[in-house]
Design a protein around this motif. Sequence first.
Motif, PDB file in Angstrom:
ATOM      1  N   PRO A 183      -6.362  -3.331   2.734  1.00  0.00           N
ATOM      2  CA  PRO A 183      -5.397  -3.904   1.607  1.00  0.00           C
ATOM      3  C   PRO A 183      -5.642  -5.334   1.496  1.00  0.00           C
ATOM      4  O   PRO A 183      -5.433  -5.986   2.511  1.00  0.00           O
ATOM      5  N   ASP A 227     -10.110   0.938  -4.047  1.00  0.00           N
ATOM      6  CA  ASP A 227      -9.124   0.346  -3.303  1.00  0.00           C
ATOM      7  C   ASP A 227      -8.237   1.482  -2.348  1.00  0.00           C
ATOM      8  O   ASP A 227      -6.977   1.693  -2.412  1.00  0.00           O
ATOM      9  N   HIS A 264     -16.606   9.616   5.319  1.00  0.00           N
ATOM     10  CA  HIS A 264     -17.603   8.688   4.498  1.00  0.00           C
ATOM     11  C   HIS A 264     -18.779   9.364   3.893  1.00  0.00           C
ATOM     12  O   HIS A 264     -19.795   8.861   3.644  1.00  0.00           O
ATOM     13  N   VAL A 302      -2.830   0.798  17.403  1.00  0.00           N
ATOM     14  CA  VAL A 302      -4.164   0.870  17.308  1.00  0.00           C
ATOM     15  C   VAL A 302      -4.724   1.935  16.069  1.00  0.00           C
ATOM     16  O   VAL A 302      -4.442   2.976  16.171  1.00  0.00           O
ATOM     17  N   LEU A 303      -5.612   1.282  15.352  1.00  0.00           N
ATOM     18  CA  LEU A 303      -6.058   1.891  14.128  1.00  0.00           C
ATOM     19  C   LEU A 303      -7.610   1.766  14.164  1.00  0.00           C
ATOM     20  O   LEU A 303      -8.252   0.801  14.878  1.00  0.00           O
ATOM     21  N   ALA A 304      -8.609   2.651  13.664  1.00  0.00           N
ATOM     22  CA  ALA A 304      -9.799   2.493  13.503  1.00  0.00           C
ATOM     23  C   ALA A 304     -10.350   2.735  11.994  1.00  0.00           C
ATOM     24  O   ALA A 304      -9.648   3.499  11.428  1.00  0.00           O
ATOM     25  N   SER A 305     -11.226   1.995  11.704  1.00  0.00           N
ATOM     26  CA  SER A 305     -11.938   2.114  10.343  1.00  0.00           C
ATOM     27  C   SER A 305     -13.576   2.351  10.377  1.00  0.00           C
ATOM     28  O   SER A 305     -14.249   1.545  11.353  1.00  0.00           O
ATOM     29  N   ALA A 306     -14.005   2.961   9.631  1.00  0.00           N
ATOM     30  CA  ALA A 306     -15.479   3.261   9.651  1.00  0.00           C
ATOM     31  C   ALA A 306     -16.069   2.359   8.528  1.00  0.00           C
ATOM     32  O   ALA A 306     -17.272   2.753   8.047  1.00  0.00           O
ATOM     33  N   ARG A 308     -14.427  -3.832   1.525  1.00  0.00           N
ATOM     34  CA  ARG A 308     -12.854  -4.203   1.873  1.00  0.00           C
ATOM     35  C   ARG A 308     -12.515  -3.123   2.838  1.00  0.00           C
ATOM     36  O   ARG A 308     -12.462  -1.927   2.512  1.00  0.00           O
ATOM     37  N   ILE A 309     -12.103  -3.467   3.870  1.00  0.00           N
ATOM     38  CA  ILE A 309     -11.623  -2.803   5.085  1.00  0.00           C
ATOM     39  C   ILE A 309     -10.221  -2.472   4.978  1.00  0.00           C
ATOM     40  O   ILE A 309      -9.711  -1.361   5.364  1.00  0.00           O
ATOM     41  N   PRO A 316     -19.855   4.212  10.088  1.00  0.00           N
ATOM     42  CA  PRO A 316     -19.422   5.644  10.278  1.00  0.00           C
ATOM     43  C   PRO A 316     -20.360   6.372  11.192  1.00  0.00           C
ATOM     44  O   PRO A 316     -19.703   7.039  11.926  1.00  0.00           O
ATOM     45  N   SER A 376      -3.555   3.620   1.465  1.00  0.00           N
ATOM     46  CA  SER A 376      -4.105   3.737   2.942  1.00  0.00           C
ATOM     47  C   SER A 376      -3.905   5.498   3.210  1.00  0.00           C
ATOM     48  O   SER A 376      -2.799   5.761   3.194  1.00  0.00           O
ATOM     49  N   PHE A 432     -11.743   5.217  21.282  1.00  0.00           N
ATOM     50  CA  PHE A 432     -10.428   5.799  21.381  1.00  0.00           C
ATOM     51  C   PHE A 432      -9.990   6.059  22.784  1.00  0.00           C
ATOM     52  O   PHE A 432      -9.074   5.997  23.296  1.00  0.00           O
ATOM     53  N   VAL A 438      -4.356   7.412   6.777  1.00  0.00           N
ATOM     54  CA  VAL A 438      -4.324   7.351   8.334  1.00  0.00           C
ATOM     55  C   VAL A 438      -4.278   8.807   8.886  1.00  0.00           C
ATOM     56  O   VAL A 438      -3.365   9.611   8.541  1.00  0.00           O
ATOM     57  N   TYR A 466      -8.192   2.823   1.463  1.00  0.00           N
ATOM     58  CA  TYR A 466      -8.605   2.431   2.875  1.00  0.00           C
ATOM     59  C   TYR A 466      -8.408   3.629   3.948  1.00  0.00           C
ATOM     60  O   TYR A 466      -7.004   4.166   3.911  1.00  0.00           O
ATOM     61  N   VAL A 467      -9.281   4.112   4.442  1.00  0.00           N
ATOM     62  CA  VAL A 467      -9.274   5.230   5.619  1.00  0.00           C
ATOM     63  C   VAL A 467      -9.227   4.680   6.824  1.00  0.00           C
ATOM     64  O   VAL A 467      -9.970   3.968   7.223  1.00  0.00           O
ATOM     65  N   LEU A 468      -8.265   5.090   7.630  1.00  0.00           N
ATOM     66  CA  LEU A 468      -7.891   4.636   8.904  1.00  0.00           C
ATOM     67  C   LEU A 468      -7.625   5.985   9.938  1.00  0.00           C
ATOM     68  O   LEU A 468      -7.352   6.802   9.208  1.00  0.00           O
ATOM     69  N   ALA A 469      -7.860   5.819  11.142  1.00  0.00           N
ATOM     70  CA  ALA A 469      -7.773   6.761  12.121  1.00  0.00           C
ATOM     71  C   ALA A 469      -6.837   5.979  13.363  1.00  0.00           C
ATOM     72  O   ALA A 469      -7.065   5.100  13.533  1.00  0.00           O
ATOM     73  N   SER A 470      -6.064   7.198  13.883  1.00  0.00           N
ATOM     74  CA  SER A 470      -5.222   6.874  15.124  1.00  0.00           C
ATOM     75  C   SER A 470      -5.314   7.914  16.098  1.00  0.00           C
ATOM     76  O   SER A 470      -5.155   9.172  15.472  1.00  0.00           O
ATOM     77  N   PHE A 505     -15.170  10.786  10.754  1.00  0.00           N
ATOM     78  CA  PHE A 505     -15.497   9.543   9.884  1.00  0.00           C
ATOM     79  C   PHE A 505     -16.651   9.975   9.187  1.00  0.00           C
ATOM     80  O   PHE A 505     -16.906   9.418   7.954  1.00  0.00           O
ATOM     81  N   PRO A 516       0.760  -1.308   0.084  1.00  0.00           N
ATOM     82  CA  PRO A 516       0.062  -0.039  -0.080  1.00  0.00           C
ATOM     83  C   PRO A 516       0.850   1.318   0.104  1.00  0.00           C
ATOM     84  O   PRO A 516       1.776   1.349   0.630  1.00  0.00           O
ATOM     85  N   PRO A 565      -2.691  -0.372  -3.444  1.00  0.00           N
ATOM     86  CA  PRO A 565      -3.841  -0.088  -2.601  1.00  0.00           C
ATOM     87  C   PRO A 565      -3.290   1.322  -2.112  1.00  0.00           C
ATOM     88  O   PRO A 565      -2.139   1.732  -1.915  1.00  0.00           O
TER      89      PRO A 565
END
Lengths: 370, 370
Positions: free
Chosen positions: B136, A120, A106, B123-127, B133-134, B94, A87, B102, A89, A122-126, A102, A52, A85
Amino acid sequence: MADQSKHAVNVAMRGDGYYSTVTKGAKDVIDSAIPLIIDAISRLPDRAPALPFTFSDMGCADGGTSLDLVRQAIGTARARWPERPISVVYTDQPRNDFNSLFRIVHGLTPLPSYLDQAEDVYVLASATSFYRRILPAATLDLGFSATAMHWLSRKPCDISDHIHAVGASGAELAAFAEQGRRDWETILLQRASELAPGGRLVLVNFVKDEAGRYLGNTGGINMFDTFNELWRRFAAEGVIGTEEYVRMTLPQYYKTVDEFTRPLTDTGSAVYRAGLRLEQSETRIVPCPFAAEFRRHGDAARFAREYIPTLRSWTESTFLGALSPDRPAEERQGIIDRYYRAYEDLVRENPANHGMDCVHIYMTIAKADA
Amino acid sequence: MADQSKHAVNVAMRGDGYYSTVTKGAKDVIDSAIPLIIDAISRLPDRAPALPFTFSDMGCADGGTSLDLVRQAIGTARARWPERPISVVYTDQPRNDFNSLFRIVHGLTPLPSYLDQAEDVYVLASATSFYRRILPAATLDLGFSATAMHWLSRKPCDISDHIHAVGASGAELAAFAEQGRRDWETILLQRASELAPGGRLVLVNFVKDEAGRYLGNTGGINMFDTFNELWRRFAAEGVIGTEEYVRMTLPQYYKTVDEFTRPLTDTGSAVYRAGLRLEQSETRIVPCPFAAEFRRHGDAARFAREYIPTLRSWTESTFLGALSPDRPAEERQGIIDRYYRAYEDLVRENPANHGMDCVHIYMTIAKADA
């Protein structure tokens, strides 16, 4: 970050044009980094097609003001590597409003998101602070951050005669400069670990520029001096006590250009030895959108009413925390309300030369290829 | 997921013991999957030492009830691969409360987190919904989900004489079964793409077991029939209209063991051809903690008062949505309040044999090695 101007959705929901002024400053600063992002992606090395492309927005707030920048980053990376792909973050502190983030990304708010245009991705949060490692070693291709890294990891001391390090002197100034130096080193070392070989950072931060200008001090009335004079007047009038005056110290430090670049050019520094190199650096001023609007409409009361909430959004919690815990909460809130009213009165009665121009340093930093 | 029993912090904050009963059922279900998680990690293939071990909790809600499971997953993976970084990816829709997630995981609530005990853990989060597909392709080592995948991606039709597919028949039942089949296939195909070769899924879901038992129907009074009888009574009494009665249809389907396992054992199925194999499957009943408490304290009013909010937490929004939009919002809320009071009255006056035992299928699924 608690800065309302970076939290796009709260104001976007009002849907009355207020949004565009409040977030215009923050978004202008971010949008003007888009060419640097595109350029940085063009300089990245190729990696395995299945790996990615990982992009981070550190100190993202609700992500609303960086939607266009992220859209461009995705488009540029996809054009270069159609198979990889992507990502994205988003990172901020654990008390950030990730729910708004989010919902914005979204597409559940009026702000147009990039997510349904992209495959393809991928959205992530930290919620891990940028003073720590946010991602596993060597997994980050391009890190971005705007207007976030002036917040220190701790307040080294109170400043006895000002509310901000821009007004500090002597040992107090030295303590803030040293904290700023250490924090910047920590931020860079953590990123050096996260970055893949040849990866890049595009960092946009408040700076004290070569002419001594900084946020709210670009030739007109010094915003931080105004904050300080009003707070000192509250102390002189007995509204607050001396300890409360002193305790009001923002945990921020605006580094000079030299302080920003030195760890990246000094071959003996830990950051340099960790492989980070300065690729590009410049300072820019983005004018205060409220003062610009005022020059257009000329209504001093409106200017004061619209301008003060922005100042309040990133200072109020520190002012509140400076007041004695012995005061009932309502009394504390009353003093703070009165304080911002006093600032608003001042601007309404004498609007000329108020404003909060942004002064930023835009840096591109490369991680040396293995 | 909107299920309050999976949202640990809202109740943890009350700090009065209420927390432990409300979340006990959800946490018992999750904790009883820990041996499967440990076993699954032992069966994973080795990967390059620099590659993160990636774990996902899909449908995590606020993450409170899975803290212990994630702690054990981290400990087990770290013991096996001391050099590998560990990524924990929490996922939900979402509109989930990611802010609570968190705060819980970063230790800002009374719940003890695993994060400060672990080095090199991200630690990551996804909505992103589990219908997409969450992550890759080929990056997921171990996916986990508890009590989430009974929510369909859409409601295929209304059920004319019941509020849930467990009471449907004929063409309506067939439509729900078909939607359940398609949704399950989608979920598995998306995971097949995310999983690395040899990766595993441990999935815990509501099931209709071999003896025909399911959530709230394990020999006592059928919870879904009670929901339906009370709602039908409201229609008969004219509190609600016929269309409102019919529109109240939960978008859920409880698959049978055969429906769960068939795509994983039928060599012609798309899921099988995508490389997913059933490694282990069993059904288990976790008793209703409120009914268990009632057997201890014998106070029918207390049982009714404590039990109904759990039922309400995952049904209220669907009941509200079934009412005519022509009614003012207050009127709609009033009807719903009255509905849950009627359920509470019923339980208080005749508490015997009420309860919501959980009936789950626990499956371990392997992605074939390249």
